[in-house]
Design a protein around this motif. Structure first.
Motif, PDB file in Angstrom:
ATOM      1  N   LEU A 125      41.745  28.939  40.454  1.00 44.92           N
ATOM      2  CA  LEU A 125      40.927  29.654  41.437  1.00 44.92           C
ATOM      3  C   LEU A 125      39.861  28.769  42.046  1.00 44.92           C
ATOM      4  O   LEU A 125      39.597  28.856  43.255  1.00 44.92           O
ATOM      5  CB  LEU A 125      40.244  30.858  40.770  1.00 44.92           C
ATOM      6  N   ALA A 126      39.206  27.985  41.225  1.00 42.22           N
ATOM      7  CA  ALA A 126      38.094  27.200  41.744  1.00 42.22           C
ATOM      8  C   ALA A 126      37.868  25.981  40.878  1.00 42.22           C
ATOM      9  O   ALA A 126      38.029  26.019  39.663  1.00 42.22           O
ATOM     10  CB  ALA A 126      36.819  28.032  41.764  1.00 42.22           C
ATOM     11  N   ALA A 127      37.483  24.897  41.531  1.00 37.34           N
ATOM     12  CA  ALA A 127      37.155  23.655  40.833  1.00 37.34           C
ATOM     13  C   ALA A 127      35.803  23.175  41.327  1.00 37.34           C
ATOM     14  O   ALA A 127      35.434  23.404  42.480  1.00 37.34           O
ATOM     15  CB  ALA A 127      38.214  22.597  41.122  1.00 37.34           C
ATOM     16  N   ARG A 128      35.064  22.579  40.463  1.00 40.17           N
ATOM     17  CA  ARG A 128      33.834  21.851  40.773  1.00 40.17           C
ATOM     18  C   ARG A 128      32.973  22.447  41.899  1.00 40.17           C
ATOM     19  O   ARG A 128      32.210  23.347  41.656  1.00 40.17           O
ATOM     20  CB  ARG A 128      34.192  20.403  41.040  1.00 40.17           C
ATOM     21  N   THR A 129      33.136  21.970  43.134  1.00 42.36           N
ATOM     22  CA  THR A 129      32.221  22.421  44.190  1.00 42.36           C
ATOM     23  C   THR A 129      32.851  23.464  45.118  1.00 42.36           C
ATOM     24  O   THR A 129      32.326  23.754  46.186  1.00 42.36           O
ATOM     25  CB  THR A 129      31.762  21.223  45.038  1.00 42.36           C
ATOM     26  N   GLY A 130      33.984  24.037  44.714  1.00 44.67           N
ATOM     27  CA  GLY A 130      34.635  25.056  45.533  1.00 44.67           C
ATOM     28  C   GLY A 130      34.073  26.439  45.270  1.00 44.67           C
ATOM     29  O   GLY A 130      33.596  26.714  44.174  1.00 44.67           O
ATOM     30  N   GLY A 131      34.142  27.299  46.253  1.00 47.96           N
ATOM     31  CA  GLY A 131      33.695  28.681  46.089  1.00 47.96           C
ATOM     32  C   GLY A 131      34.876  29.629  46.066  1.00 47.96           C
ATOM     33  O   GLY A 131      36.009  29.238  46.335  1.00 47.96           O
ATOM     34  N   VAL A 132      34.601  30.885  45.719  1.00 45.31           N
ATOM     35  CA  VAL A 132      35.635  31.919  45.708  1.00 45.31           C
ATOM     36  C   VAL A 132      35.065  33.155  46.387  1.00 45.31           C
ATOM     37  O   VAL A 132      33.944  33.573  46.088  1.00 45.31           O
ATOM     38  CB  VAL A 132      36.051  32.304  44.269  1.00 45.31           C
ATOM     39  N   SER A 133      35.841  33.731  47.280  1.00 39.97           N
ATOM     40  CA  SER A 133      35.416  34.969  47.922  1.00 39.97           C
ATOM     41  C   SER A 133      36.335  36.088  47.463  1.00 39.97           C
ATOM     42  O   SER A 133      37.551  36.012  47.634  1.00 39.97           O
ATOM     43  CB  SER A 133      35.484  34.782  49.441  1.00 39.97           C
ATOM     44  N   ILE A 134      35.739  37.107  46.845  1.00 42.24           N
ATOM     45  CA  ILE A 134      36.518  38.234  46.334  1.00 42.24           C
ATOM     46  C   ILE A 134      36.358  39.398  47.300  1.00 42.24           C
ATOM     47  O   ILE A 134      35.237  39.813  47.597  1.00 42.24           O
ATOM     48  CB  ILE A 134      36.037  38.631  44.929  1.00 42.24           C
ATOM     49  N   GLU A 169      37.578  28.296  51.571  1.00 42.40           N
ATOM     50  CA  GLU A 169      37.573  28.478  50.128  1.00 42.40           C
ATOM     51  C   GLU A 169      38.640  29.480  49.668  1.00 42.40           C
ATOM     52  O   GLU A 169      39.271  30.155  50.473  1.00 42.40           O
ATOM     53  CB  GLU A 169      36.181  28.889  49.645  1.00 42.40           C
ATOM     54  N   ASP A 219      41.439  20.590  45.622  1.00 42.20           N
ATOM     55  CA  ASP A 219      40.377  19.797  45.020  1.00 42.20           C
ATOM     56  C   ASP A 219      40.706  18.311  45.172  1.00 42.20           C
ATOM     57  O   ASP A 219      41.780  17.876  44.754  1.00 42.20           O
ATOM     58  CB  ASP A 219      40.265  20.171  43.534  1.00 42.20           C
ATOM     59  N   PHE A 227      41.301  28.551  34.515  1.00 38.12           N
ATOM     60  CA  PHE A 227      41.458  28.330  35.959  1.00 38.12           C
ATOM     61  C   PHE A 227      40.230  28.758  36.762  1.00 38.12           C
ATOM     62  O   PHE A 227      40.299  28.919  37.983  1.00 38.12           O
ATOM     63  CB  PHE A 227      42.707  29.071  36.472  1.00 38.12           C
ATOM     64  N   ILE A 232      31.371  33.869  45.129  1.00 34.44           N
ATOM     65  CA  ILE A 232      31.065  32.978  44.006  1.00 34.44           C
ATOM     66  C   ILE A 232      30.799  31.591  44.569  1.00 34.44           C
ATOM     67  O   ILE A 232      31.633  31.028  45.282  1.00 34.44           O
ATOM     68  CB  ILE A 232      32.240  32.942  43.010  1.00 34.44           C
ATOM     69  N   LYS A 257      26.725  27.182  37.867  1.00 33.92           N
ATOM     70  CA  LYS A 257      26.290  25.793  37.663  1.00 33.92           C
ATOM     71  C   LYS A 257      24.882  25.554  38.195  1.00 33.92           C
ATOM     72  O   LYS A 257      24.657  24.652  39.007  1.00 33.92           O
ATOM     73  CB  LYS A 257      27.238  24.825  38.394  1.00 33.92           C
TER      74      LYS A 257
END
Lengths: 233, 233
Positions: free
Chosen positions: A140-149, A167, A230, B102, B149, B173
């Motif tokens: 779903l997300a790594a390091r500096t990525g965001g997620v929009s639900i 994202e 990523d 993930f 997020i 973070k």
């Protein structure tokens, strides 16, 4: 002394994805409570079924299928009243919640009614969101990525706005909104890599590229639109 | 026949918030693998410690603290190589992952290296996000609400853009980005109701209004900015 209300997340469906704490609380429960949608078998109860002690009292909240505030709220009022009588008698109540109690869960309506008068503990659970990502093999997300639900119930323009960024977008509650969502994802040029997941972690689980999703999607389905890859991968 | 690689989510920190499946897999493991940040004690290992069988082999991936692609990737290359040798020998490997594998987990770097050659099963776990919501008594999302997020590492303008909408914003973070985040939340007029959570579900857990957050935040801290109140509440 009053009892404690436990709002217990049960995870996405596979009983093994319940937490150890959830399993322990349910196995020792004298009273369990759970919602049932419009008289149908309760999904929450079905996840926990093997653990509910034989003699436990069951408080069923029959929630009507509606987008109107009432009469759903009347059902929660009644459930909260019945639960508070048990708590006042010094007995704990374990409320069974699909997924996580505070992630699109109806437990918040009981929490709002009872948390000022009684001790309430929320036991978090595995969300359907990360369960879908796991079965789809899609981080779903790594390091500096965001997620929009985003709930699939939103209007198409609102969906388009969330899909405009780069994202990861997780579309919840797909059900009868599938065609609208598919059109919005396609228009945003993000259909490639998008995955449709139905009943994750249950025997009837289906994982398909969004382009191959069935015409009729159940309520328990989700679409994951992956974000930019990523650069570490 | 080759062994299976299990990427096992351990939840936010309290070992009881591990899933039953995670607990079962770890207890039966012949080989476990886990990351260790810059030589420090592995947080993932500490969550699972009581379950790791005495004779199990432990593969430690020492990941340097860096924002550069190398040498972190070299550490994952080495770990993947060591793990693949075990899998080729027909033995399963249980990889321990904080939270969910993930959801901002480093497991995805092993998954990318090994999932085409070996059977890999991702076991989802409770995320720190819903654990923080639970201990803060703050529902993340209801019905038609969305959740954004956002890694706290983003630039202030990017944070401001995510805070401009009315939905719930979860800032991950936090660590040394606390002051920047606090300024962005305050500027967006959303400090009221925002909650700071540190080391959720561990003995050292702290839950504070954002305005009272300490000046120095650890890496394992989070800020939840609640969205518009659900009209059903």
């Amino acid at each position: 002394m009053s009892g404690t209300l436990y709002g217990v997340g049960l995870g996405p469906g596979d009983p093994e994805l319940m937490t150890v704490r959830a399993s322990r609380l349910i196995s020792a429960a004298r009273v369990v409570a759970y919602p049932s949608l419009a008289g149908a078998e309760s999904f929450a109860r079905s996840i926990a079924a093997a653990l509910i002690p034989g003699g436990a009292r069951e408080i069923v909240m029959d929630i009507p299928m509606t987008t109107a505030r009432e009469p759903a709220q009347t059902a929660y009022d009644r459930g909260a009243e019945e639960i508070s009588t048990v708590l006042e008698g010094g007995v704990d109540v374990v409320c069974l919640c699909e997924g996580d109690p505070f992630f699109y869960g109806s437990f918040m309506y009981l929490f709002a009614r009872l948390s000022e008068r009684f001790a309430v503990e929320v036991v978090p659970g595995v969300t359907s969101m990360t369960a879908c990502a796991a079965v789809a093999g899609l981080p779903l997300a790594a390091r500096t990525g965001g997620v929009s639900i985003v709930p699939g119930t939103l209007a198409r323009e609102s969906l388009a706005a969330r899909l405009a960024g780069g994202e990861t977008v997780v579309l919840m509650k797909v059900g009868r909104h599938l065609e609208k969502i598919r059109a919005a994802v396609s228009e945003a040029g993000r259909e490639a890599g998008a995955v449709y997941v139905e009943r994750a972690t249950l025997a009837e689980e289906r994982v398909l590229p969004l382009a191959e999703a069935p015409e009729e999607a159940p309520y328990f389905s989700m679409i994951i639109v992956p974000g930019a890859r990523d650069p570490w991968l």
